[in-house]
Motif scaffolding. Structure first.
Motif, PDB file in Angstrom:
ATOM      1  N   SER A   1      -7.242  -4.748  17.777  1.00 46.91           N
ATOM      2  CA  SER A   1      -6.885  -5.042  16.388  1.00 46.91           C
ATOM      3  C   SER A   1      -5.816  -4.067  15.913  1.00 46.91           C
ATOM      4  CB  SER A   1      -8.136  -4.907  15.508  1.00 46.91           C
ATOM      5  OG  SER A   1      -7.810  -4.961  14.132  1.00 46.91           O
ATOM      6  N   LEU A   2      -4.788  -4.591  15.276  1.00 46.09           N
ATOM      7  CA  LEU A   2      -3.742  -3.765  14.685  1.00 46.09           C
ATOM      8  C   LEU A   2      -3.538  -4.219  13.246  1.00 46.09           C
ATOM      9  CD1 LEU A   2      -1.656  -1.528  15.167  1.00 46.09           C
ATOM     10  CD2 LEU A   2      -0.003  -3.312  15.774  1.00 46.09           C
ATOM     11  N   ASP A   3      -3.982  -3.378  12.328  1.00 43.23           N
ATOM     12  CA  ASP A   3      -3.866  -3.673  10.902  1.00 43.23           C
ATOM     13  C   ASP A   3      -2.621  -2.961  10.376  1.00 43.23           C
ATOM     14  OD1 ASP A   3      -4.213  -4.299   8.290  1.00 43.23           O
ATOM     15  OD2 ASP A   3      -6.147  -3.298   8.044  1.00 43.23           O
ATOM     16  N   ASN A   4      -1.543  -3.709  10.236  1.00 47.60           N
ATOM     17  CA  ASN A   4      -0.254  -3.149   9.860  1.00 47.60           C
ATOM     18  C   ASN A   4      -0.142  -3.026   8.336  1.00 47.60           C
ATOM     19  OD1 ASN A   4       2.458  -2.515   9.442  1.00 47.60           O
ATOM     20  ND2 ASN A   4       3.134  -3.755  11.192  1.00 47.60           N
ATOM     21  N   ASN A   5       0.042  -1.793   7.880  1.00 49.09           N
ATOM     22  CA  ASN A   5       0.161  -1.538   6.445  1.00 49.09           C
ATOM     23  C   ASN A   5       1.587  -1.154   6.052  1.00 49.09           C
ATOM     24  OD1 ASN A   5      -2.666  -1.928   5.881  1.00 49.09           O
ATOM     25  ND2 ASN A   5      -3.022   0.035   6.907  1.00 49.09           N
ATOM     26  N   GLY A   6       2.536  -1.668   6.792  1.00 55.24           N
ATOM     27  CA  GLY A   6       3.944  -1.444   6.474  1.00 55.24           C
ATOM     28  C   GLY A   6       4.352   0.012   6.588  1.00 55.24           C
ATOM     29  N   VAL A   7       5.016   0.534   5.549  1.00 61.38           N
ATOM     30  CA  VAL A   7       5.522   1.906   5.575  1.00 61.38           C
ATOM     31  C   VAL A   7       4.387   2.933   5.608  1.00 61.38           C
ATOM     32  CG1 VAL A   7       7.681   1.309   4.434  1.00 61.38           C
ATOM     33  CG2 VAL A   7       5.691   1.934   3.050  1.00 61.38           C
TER      34      VAL A   7
ATOM     35  N   TYR B   1     -15.209   2.066  22.345  1.00 59.77           N
ATOM     36  CA  TYR B   1     -14.618   1.730  21.050  1.00 59.77           C
ATOM     37  C   TYR B   1     -13.735   2.889  20.615  1.00 59.77           C
ATOM     38  CZ  TYR B   1     -14.414   0.311  16.092  1.00 59.77           C
ATOM     39  OH  TYR B   1     -13.996  -0.067  14.841  1.00 59.77           O
ATOM     40  N   ASN B   2     -12.452   2.611  20.395  1.00 59.72           N
ATOM     41  CA  ASN B   2     -11.590   3.683  19.912  1.00 59.72           C
ATOM     42  C   ASN B   2     -10.736   3.214  18.744  1.00 59.72           C
ATOM     43  OD1 ASN B   2      -9.145   2.498  20.897  1.00 59.72           O
ATOM     44  ND2 ASN B   2      -9.462   3.408  22.910  1.00 59.72           N
ATOM     45  N   GLY B   3     -10.267   4.193  17.997  1.00 56.98           N
ATOM     46  CA  GLY B   3      -9.443   3.894  16.839  1.00 56.98           C
ATOM     47  C   GLY B   3      -8.424   4.980  16.610  1.00 56.98           C
ATOM     48  N   ALA B   4      -7.340   4.606  15.942  1.00 58.74           N
ATOM     49  CA  ALA B   4      -6.282   5.570  15.652  1.00 58.74           C
ATOM     50  C   ALA B   4      -5.515   5.131  14.413  1.00 58.74           C
ATOM     51  CB  ALA B   4      -5.327   5.688  16.838  1.00 58.74           C
ATOM     52  N   GLY B   5      -5.046   6.129  13.656  1.00 63.27           N
ATOM     53  CA  GLY B   5      -4.146   5.860  12.541  1.00 63.27           C
ATOM     54  C   GLY B   5      -2.731   6.099  13.050  1.00 63.27           C
TER      55      GLY B   5
ATOM     56  N   GLU C   1      -0.636   6.692   9.213  1.00 63.71           N
ATOM     57  CA  GLU C   1      -1.948   6.301   8.684  1.00 63.71           C
ATOM     58  C   GLU C   1      -2.991   7.365   9.003  1.00 63.71           C
ATOM     59  OE1 GLU C   1      -3.969   4.714   7.037  1.00 63.71           O
ATOM     60  OE2 GLU C   1      -3.508   2.599   6.771  1.00 63.71           O
ATOM     61  N   LYS C   2      -4.033   7.416   8.187  1.00 63.23           N
ATOM     62  CA  LYS C   2      -5.088   8.402   8.351  1.00 63.23           C
ATOM     63  C   LYS C   2      -5.900   8.150   9.615  1.00 63.23           C
ATOM     64  CE  LYS C   2      -9.144  10.268   5.930  1.00 63.23           C
ATOM     65  NZ  LYS C   2      -9.998  10.141   4.723  1.00 63.23           N
ATOM     66  N   THR C   3      -6.227   9.225  10.336  1.00 66.15           N
ATOM     67  CA  THR C   3      -7.064   9.114  11.528  1.00 66.15           C
ATOM     68  C   THR C   3      -8.467   8.687  11.123  1.00 66.15           C
ATOM     69  OG1 THR C   3      -5.825  10.864  12.657  1.00 66.15           O
ATOM     70  CG2 THR C   3      -8.033  10.362  13.507  1.00 66.15           C
ATOM     71  N   PRO C   4      -9.048   7.684  11.781  1.00 67.24           N
ATOM     72  CA  PRO C   4     -10.379   7.212  11.403  1.00 67.24           C
ATOM     73  C   PRO C   4     -11.448   8.285  11.624  1.00 67.24           C
ATOM     74  CG  PRO C   4      -9.694   6.248  13.486  1.00 67.24           C
ATOM     75  CD  PRO C   4      -8.486   6.931  12.917  1.00 67.24           C
ATOM     76  N   ASP C   5     -12.530   8.182  10.875  1.00 64.65           N
ATOM     77  CA  ASP C   5     -13.623   9.147  10.971  1.00 64.65           C
ATOM     78  C   ASP C   5     -14.480   8.856  12.204  1.00 64.65           C
ATOM     79  OD1 ASP C   5     -15.307  11.283   9.461  1.00 64.65           O
ATOM     80  OD2 ASP C   5     -16.750   9.717  10.013  1.00 64.65           O
ATOM     81  N   ALA C   6     -14.680   9.861  13.052  1.00 67.82           N
ATOM     82  CA  ALA C   6     -15.436   9.677  14.296  1.00 67.82           C
ATOM     83  C   ALA C   6     -16.875   9.262  14.034  1.00 67.82           C
ATOM     84  CB  ALA C   6     -15.391  10.954  15.128  1.00 67.82           C
ATOM     85  N   ASP C   7     -17.494   9.798  12.988  1.00 68.84           N
ATOM     86  CA  ASP C   7     -18.877   9.434  12.669  1.00 68.84           C
ATOM     87  C   ASP C   7     -18.994   7.955  12.339  1.00 68.84           C
ATOM     88  OD1 ASP C   7     -19.841  11.999  13.057  1.00 68.84           O
ATOM     89  OD2 ASP C   7     -19.627  12.570  10.947  1.00 68.84           O
TER      90      ASP C   7
END
Length: 271
Positions: A91-97, A189-193, A197-203
């Motif tokens: 999944s890639l949630d694009n928030n523009g700038v 499961y991994n995630g990245a900002g 974008e803000k780095t997702p919370d590991a918890d």
């Protein structure tokens, strides 16, 4: 002549008696000879099949974990779907700038059968489970590795968390491994900002991954005629199996937006 005849007669009788005794001994020996020992037996496997990995995670959960990729399922190849199965979503949630939020989810299931040479199915699964947890803690480039034992998740379960720096950004990786009877589920499961974008919370990621793996375990039970619960919790075998199957799910790196997701034994094994 009479003496000679008598001697000849006694000699013949003696030989006959000796022969009879030998036959009797052979007969007795045959009757007491032990038969071939029976083949050793092992307790049968609790589960005989696996669910479809791409439908093992409910749609609502997929929407939470991979908001823009709930329909991006890619089933892994398998020569025997009843033994191994996997599926991946991205999944890639694009928030523009403001940048983008990236998520990647992979679910792998491996089922073991009881075998006289390898041992009971649940013992083999226990050995494989332990190896999966160990592998997840030794990923190249992993930082801040943390092992979190999980309760109430199958017979045994653990979550391994770590940070992985890649050219796109800092990825928060969660690998959750759980065993129920003779089936092991590995959920990556991994995630990245990205791009600011803000780095997702590991918890938050860990909680989401733990919820998802419980649902996958429930699907294993359902596929085998059980209820909608997590299936039989099972107990951890007292003695681990000496050998695990010669084949295990193929390894592949965790996926970034620039690559295509595919099933893996442990996500981000190679960065």
């Amino acid at each position: 002549m009479l003496i000679t005849a008598a001697c000849s007669s006694d000699s013949g009788d003696s030989k006959a008696k000796a022969g009879d005794g030998g036959s009797a001994q052979q007969s007795a020996g045959s009757s007491t000879r032990p038969s071939a020992s029976a083949s050793p037996t092992v307790r049968p496997a609790a589960y005989k099949k696996l669910p479809d990995a791409c439908v093992a995670v409910p749609k609502k959960t997929l929407t939470d974990l991979v908001p823009k990729g709930a329909k991006s399922a890619k089933k892994g190849s398998s020569d025997d779907p009843s033994t191994r199965a996997s599926c991946a979503w991205s999944s890639l949630d694009n928030n523009g700038v403001d940048g983008s939020q990236f998520r990647w989810l992979n679910v792998s299931l491996l089922r073991f059968d009881s075998d006289a040479s390898r041992g009971a199915a649940d013992e083999q699964a226990h050995t494989y489970y332990s190896q999966q947890v160990k592998d997840a803690q030794s990923v190249d480039g992993a930082k801040n590795v943390k092992l979190v034992p999980l309760s109430g998740t199958g017979a045994e379960a653990s979550a391994v968390r770590y940070d992985l720096k890649k050219k796109e950004g800092l990825f928060k990786q969660q690998t959750v491994v759980a065993r129920v009877e003779n089936v092991v589920v590995t959920l990556d499961y991994n995630g990245a900002g990205l791009a600011g974008e803000k780095t997702p919370d590991a918890d938050d990621l860990t909680k989401a991954a733990e919820k998802a793996i419980k649902e996958v375990l429930a699907s294993v039970s359902t596929a085998n005629g059980g209820g909608s619960g997590q299936g039989s919790s099972g107990t951890s075998p007292s003695e681990p199996a000496s050998k695990s199957p010669s084949k295990s799910p193929s390894k592949s790196p965790s996926k970034s937006p620039s690559s295509t997701a595919s099933p893996s034994k442990s996500a981000a094994k190679k960065s």
